[in-house]
Design a protein around this motif. Structure first.
Motif, PDB file in Angstrom:
ATOM      1  N   ILE A   1       0.774  -0.905   0.270  1.00 24.42           N
ATOM      2  CA  ILE A   1      -0.176   0.134  -0.068  1.00 24.42           C
ATOM      3  C   ILE A   1       1.080   1.014   0.285  1.00 24.42           C
ATOM      4  O   ILE A   1       0.502   2.091  -0.554  1.00 24.42           O
ATOM      5  CB  ILE A   1      -1.126   0.373   1.155  1.00 24.42           C
ATOM      6  CG1 ILE A   1      -1.985  -0.826   0.862  1.00 24.42           C
ATOM      7  CG2 ILE A   1      -1.383   1.415   1.729  1.00 24.42           C
ATOM      8  CD1 ILE A   1      -2.685  -1.376   2.427  1.00 24.42           C
ATOM      9  N   ILE A   2       2.218   1.242   0.335  1.00 23.13           N
ATOM     10  CA  ILE A   2       3.090   2.331   0.648  1.00 23.13           C
ATOM     11  C   ILE A   2       3.252   2.663  -0.297  1.00 23.13           C
ATOM     12  O   ILE A   2       3.558   4.206  -1.252  1.00 23.13           O
ATOM     13  CB  ILE A   2       3.770   2.465   2.131  1.00 23.13           C
ATOM     14  CG1 ILE A   2       3.315   2.039   3.784  1.00 23.13           C
ATOM     15  CG2 ILE A   2       4.738   3.383   1.980  1.00 23.13           C
ATOM     16  CD1 ILE A   2       4.098   1.662   4.319  1.00 23.13           C
ATOM     17  N   ASN A   3       3.996   1.468  -0.846  1.00 27.66           N
ATOM     18  CA  ASN A   3       4.233   2.098  -2.248  1.00 27.66           C
ATOM     19  C   ASN A   3       3.419   1.976  -3.385  1.00 27.66           C
ATOM     20  O   ASN A   3       4.179   3.218  -4.271  1.00 27.66           O
ATOM     21  CB  ASN A   3       5.295   0.503  -2.746  1.00 27.66           C
ATOM     22  CG  ASN A   3       6.149   0.159  -2.325  1.00 27.66           C
ATOM     23  OD1 ASN A   3       6.641   0.638  -1.363  1.00 27.66           O
ATOM     24  ND2 ASN A   3       6.935  -0.924  -1.730  1.00 27.66           N
ATOM     25  N   ALA A   4       2.609   2.098  -3.471  1.00 28.07           N
ATOM     26  CA  ALA A   4       1.301   2.209  -4.089  1.00 28.07           C
ATOM     27  C   ALA A   4       1.091   3.931  -4.233  1.00 28.07           C
ATOM     28  O   ALA A   4       1.285   4.277  -5.482  1.00 28.07           O
ATOM     29  CB  ALA A   4      -0.412   1.324  -4.437  1.00 28.07           C
ATOM     30  N   VAL A   5       0.621   4.007  -3.016  1.00 27.15           N
ATOM     31  CA  VAL A   5       0.635   5.471  -3.053  1.00 27.15           C
ATOM     32  C   VAL A   5       1.884   6.511  -3.435  1.00 27.15           C
ATOM     33  O   VAL A   5       1.636   7.419  -4.034  1.00 27.15           O
ATOM     34  CB  VAL A   5      -0.197   5.932  -0.916  1.00 27.15           C
ATOM     35  CG1 VAL A   5       0.111   6.941  -1.089  1.00 27.15           C
ATOM     36  CG2 VAL A   5      -1.601   4.699  -0.867  1.00 27.15           C
ATOM     37  N   ALA A   6       3.329   5.609  -2.527  1.00 25.53           N
ATOM     38  CA  ALA A   6       3.722   6.950  -3.531  1.00 25.53           C
ATOM     39  C   ALA A   6       4.113   7.223  -4.761  1.00 25.53           C
ATOM     40  O   ALA A   6       4.357   8.315  -5.136  1.00 25.53           O
ATOM     41  CB  ALA A   6       5.111   6.705  -2.532  1.00 25.53           C
ATOM     42  N   SER A   7       3.900   5.693  -5.110  1.00 24.94           N
ATOM     43  CA  SER A   7       3.902   6.094  -6.603  1.00 24.94           C
ATOM     44  C   SER A   7       3.340   6.706  -7.350  1.00 24.94           C
ATOM     45  O   SER A   7       3.530   7.705  -8.523  1.00 24.94           O
ATOM     46  CB  SER A   7       3.887   4.597  -7.216  1.00 24.94           C
ATOM     47  OG  SER A   7       3.547   4.413  -8.781  1.00 24.94           O
ATOM     48  N   ARG A   8       1.727   6.545  -6.605  1.00 27.51           N
ATOM     49  CA  ARG A   8       1.037   7.308  -7.632  1.00 27.51           C
ATOM     50  C   ARG A   8       0.691   9.139  -6.662  1.00 27.51           C
ATOM     51  O   ARG A   8       0.262  10.251  -7.559  1.00 27.51           O
ATOM     52  CB  ARG A   8      -0.500   7.180  -6.846  1.00 27.51           C
ATOM     53  CG  ARG A   8      -1.184   5.841  -7.554  1.00 27.51           C
ATOM     54  CD  ARG A   8      -2.410   5.395  -6.923  1.00 27.51           C
ATOM     55  NE  ARG A   8      -1.945   3.435  -7.464  1.00 27.51           N
ATOM     56  CZ  ARG A   8      -3.596   3.083  -7.586  1.00 27.51           C
ATOM     57  NH1 ARG A   8      -4.761   3.913  -7.584  1.00 27.51           N
ATOM     58  NH2 ARG A   8      -2.760   1.933  -7.740  1.00 27.51           N
ATOM     59  N   LEU A   9       1.514   9.062  -6.378  1.00 28.25           N
ATOM     60  CA  LEU A   9       1.783  11.175  -5.924  1.00 28.25           C
ATOM     61  C   LEU A   9       3.056  11.154  -6.308  1.00 28.25           C
ATOM     62  O   LEU A   9       3.553  12.409  -6.492  1.00 28.25           O
ATOM     63  CB  LEU A   9       1.948  10.855  -3.851  1.00 28.25           C
ATOM     64  CG  LEU A   9       1.018  10.955  -3.311  1.00 28.25           C
ATOM     65  CD1 LEU A   9       1.684  10.556  -1.582  1.00 28.25           C
ATOM     66  CD2 LEU A   9      -0.285  11.410  -3.383  1.00 28.25           C
ATOM     67  N   SER A  10       3.549  10.837  -7.485  1.00 30.26           N
ATOM     68  CA  SER A  10       4.957  10.461  -7.963  1.00 30.26           C
ATOM     69  C   SER A  10       6.553  11.017  -6.416  1.00 30.26           C
ATOM     70  O   SER A  10       7.064  11.635  -6.887  1.00 30.26           O
ATOM     71  CB  SER A  10       4.685  11.901  -8.880  1.00 30.26           C
ATOM     72  OG  SER A  10       3.893  11.006  -9.382  1.00 30.26           O
ATOM     73  N   ILE A  11       6.490  10.421  -5.782  1.00 27.35           N
ATOM     74  CA  ILE A  11       7.084  10.614  -4.671  1.00 27.35           C
ATOM     75  C   ILE A  11       8.336   9.657  -4.583  1.00 27.35           C
ATOM     76  O   ILE A  11       7.497   8.326  -4.535  1.00 27.35           O
ATOM     77  CB  ILE A  11       6.701  10.897  -2.861  1.00 27.35           C
ATOM     78  CG1 ILE A  11       5.581  11.924  -3.040  1.00 27.35           C
ATOM     79  CG2 ILE A  11       7.769  11.227  -1.862  1.00 27.35           C
ATOM     80  CD1 ILE A  11       4.827  12.806  -1.935  1.00 27.35           C
ATOM     81  N   PRO A  12       9.710   9.779  -4.656  1.00 22.84           N
ATOM     82  CA  PRO A  12      10.323   8.176  -5.390  1.00 22.84           C
ATOM     83  C   PRO A  12      10.494   7.628  -4.241  1.00 22.84           C
ATOM     84  O   PRO A  12      10.586   7.802  -2.714  1.00 22.84           O
ATOM     85  CB  PRO A  12      11.723   9.512  -5.488  1.00 22.84           C
ATOM     86  CG  PRO A  12      11.655  10.404  -5.741  1.00 22.84           C
ATOM     87  CD  PRO A  12      10.091  10.828  -4.632  1.00 22.84           C
TER      88      PRO A  12
END
Ligand code: COA
Length: 339
Positions: free
Chosen positions: A272-283
């Motif tokens: 979940i953490i990785n999916a959220v970060a990726s959708r926010l364009s945060i590396p």
């Protein structure tokens, strides 16, 4: 009928001046769980990112953990318990239904000048508490607020249900908030967001033990007073709402994704953490993760992560930090902070 005039007043800016956290000593590893239910270290790591979680002692209650985190938060900013006007404790595992866990913590701290109450917003509770404290301080009603998130989830986990028992752990985190007096910056709460969709209450709940379904001698064996979750569906909603909520505080704080120095998400599942970060364009390198050590500690997770990130120097003066959570309710919440 004429509309009532809107009363405009100047709100005080609010800052976070201290943080603290506490986790119990006892570790429950994935290898330990392999001996309890039909699971494996490989499955848990791959599907959740969790290696171990902390379990409180039988005589260590939610309020004990909350008190320790609160003491550390007060020490970190040099305040005494008497300086605190308001204590808000976020928890779904209170010591007792009444009085609130915040009352036990007020007593244990000796914070005799503080009003104290609990907030129930599941894993989103810490930032619901933060937003509430921001309102009290921003309107000049209170000067110093201590917000705490403390959970003893080990008491509401069904230890025979492999789909939930591998996920959760115990712990507590806290923060101290005050009106910002001097120049802007250093802990300034730039924007907050809270939201709820109560129509999805049955995706994640503790169905028994309350007034809807009191525990009785007849139903005790059904373990209705333990966590029940439709994991797949919760996962989907978590990603969508965390992304939207974080985005709203990033925008309202006047930031772009590239201005975010660190995002600290609720620690429920690494995917979940990785999916959220990726959708926010945060590396990845700007995402704080400690789920491998503690699992999901509900409201406490983001509070513990915030304190660990601060103490380990993952963010420093002037950095833009985004906190974002999601939980039962369904509920979600975010905060944008300039440290
Ligand atoms: N060990 C081994 N197998 C397990 C298991 C475990 N601990 N738990 C479930 N399984 C099995 C299931 O029985 C299922 O088997 P089947 O295909 O034979 O029926 C299979 O693994 C897949 O289950 P599923 O539930 O689809 O797994 P998943 O990939 O969705 O992962 C969660 C499950 C709970 C980890 C995941 O859905 C999740 O994290 N959800 C959100 C949690 C969350 O955010 N909660 C709180 C918000 S606060």
């Amino acid at each position: 009928m004429t509309a009532k005039p809107h009363i405009a007043f100047k709100r005080l800016p609010v800052k976070i001046i201290g943080t603290g956290s506490y986790v119990p000593e006892r570790r429950l590893t994935n290898a330990d769980l392999e001996k309890m239910v039909d699971t494996s270290h490989e499955w848990i790591i791959e599907r959740t990112g969790i290696c171990e979680r902390r379990i409180a002692a039988d005589d260590e209650y939610t309020s004990h953990m909350g008190t320790k985190a609160a003491q550390r938060a007060l020490e970190s900013c040099g305040l005494t318990p008497e300086d605190v006007d308001l204590i808000i404790c976020a928890t779904v595992t209170p010591d007792t239904f009444t009085p609130s866990t915040a009352c036990y913590i007020q007593d244990a701290l000796g914070a005799k000048n503080a009003a104290a109450f609990d907030i129930s917003a599941a894993c989103s509770g810490f930032l619901f508490a933060m937003k509430t404290a921001v309102q009290y301080i921003g309107t000049g009603q209170m000067r110093t607020a201590l917000i705490i998130a403390a959970e003893k989830l080990s008491t509401v986990v069904n230890w025979e249900d492999r789909s939930t028992c591998v996920l959760f752990g115990d712990g507590a985190g806290a923060a101290v908030l005050q009106a910002a007096t001097g120049e802007e910056g250093e802990g300034a709460v730039l924007a907050t967001d809270i939201g709820t969709d109560g129509s999805l209450h049955d995706l994640l709940q503790i169905p028994g033990g309350g007034s809807r379904c009191p525990t009785t001698v007849e139903n005790a064996h059904e373990r209705l007073a333990t966590l029940a979750m439709r994991g797949n569906e919760v996962f989907r909603h978590a990603v969508a709402h965390m992304k939207e909520s974080a985005q709203s505080v990033i925008e309202r704080a006047g930031l772009a994704p590239e201005d975010v120095n660190l995002i600290i998400p609720h620690q429920a599942n690494l995917r979940i953490i990785n999916a959220v970060a990726s959708r926010l364009s945060i590396p990845e390198e700007r995402v704080f993760v400690n789920i491998e050590k503690y699992g999901n500690t509900s409201a406490a997770a983001v509070a513990i992560a915030f304190d660990e990130a601060r103490r380990s120097g993952r963010f420093t003066k002037g950095d833009n930090v985004i906190l974002v959570t999601f939980g039962a309710g369904l509920t979600w919440s975010s905060a944008a902070i300039r440290w």
